[in-house]
Design a protein around this motif. Structure first.
Motif, short mmCIF file in Angstrom:
data_model
loop_
_atom_site.label_atom_id
_atom_site.label_comp_id
_atom_site.label_asym_id
_atom_site.label_seq_id
_atom_site.Cartn_x
_atom_site.Cartn_y
_atom_site.Cartn_z
N VAL A 12 0.86 -1.19 0.00
CA VAL A 12 0.00 0.00 0.00
C VAL A 12 0.90 1.23 0.00
O VAL A 12 1.53 1.53 1.01
CB VAL A 12 -0.93 0.04 1.24
N GLY A 13 0.97 1.90 -1.12
CA GLY A 13 1.76 3.11 -1.22
C GLY A 13 3.20 2.95 -0.79
O GLY A 13 3.74 3.79 -0.07
N GLY A 14 3.83 1.85 -1.17
CA GLY A 14 5.22 1.61 -0.81
C GLY A 14 5.41 0.97 0.56
O GLY A 14 6.52 0.66 0.94
N ARG A 15 4.33 0.79 1.30
CA ARG A 15 4.39 0.16 2.62
C ARG A 15 3.86 -1.27 2.50
O ARG A 15 2.89 -1.51 1.78
CB ARG A 15 3.53 0.95 3.59
N LEU A 67 -9.06 -1.66 -0.88
CA LEU A 67 -7.99 -0.84 -1.46
C LEU A 67 -8.24 -0.56 -2.94
O LEU A 67 -8.08 0.57 -3.39
CB LEU A 67 -6.64 -1.55 -1.32
N SER A 68 -8.65 -1.57 -3.68
CA SER A 68 -8.88 -1.37 -5.12
C SER A 68 -10.09 -0.46 -5.36
O SER A 68 -10.10 0.30 -6.32
CB SER A 68 -9.06 -2.70 -5.84
N ASN A 69 -11.07 -0.50 -4.48
CA ASN A 69 -12.24 0.37 -4.60
C ASN A 69 -11.89 1.82 -4.25
O ASN A 69 -12.58 2.75 -4.66
CB ASN A 69 -13.38 -0.08 -3.72
N SER A 70 -10.81 2.00 -3.50
CA SER A 70 -10.44 3.35 -3.06
C SER A 70 -9.58 4.09 -4.08
O SER A 70 -9.31 5.26 -3.92
CB SER A 70 -9.70 3.29 -1.72
N ARG A 71 -9.17 3.41 -5.12
CA ARG A 71 -8.28 4.04 -6.12
C ARG A 71 -9.05 4.59 -7.27
O ARG A 71 -10.07 4.37 -7.64
CB ARG A 71 -7.26 3.03 -6.62
#
Length: 71
Positions: A12-15, A67-71
């Motif tokens: 998630v964002g490099g984390r 996560l995919s729904n938030s992009r």
């Protein structure tokens, strides 16, 4: 709550998110997108997995979906 690790971490964002506890922490402190129904379902599944009431693998799938729904 018990410590659970997924077989494969979620990026998630490099984390890297290694399990439900990391995912729950991310959702509480770092979630910047709209908290829609997929967020709520994932959050519930993560808490259930941490409490031993649900599958950590299902929690991972729902977290990835949120996560995919938030992009």
């Amino acid at each position: 709550m018990r410590t659970i690790y997924w077989d494969k971490p979620v990026s998630v964002g490099g984390r890297l998110i290694f399990g439900p506890l990391d995912a729950q922490e991310h959702m509480v402190s770092s979630w910047t997108a709209v908290k829609d129904s997929s967020f709520a379902v994932a959050a519930s599944a993560i808490l259930d997995a941490l409490a031993g009431r649900a599958s950590p693998d299902v929690a991972r799938e729902l977290f990835e979906k949120a996560l995919s729904n938030s992009r």
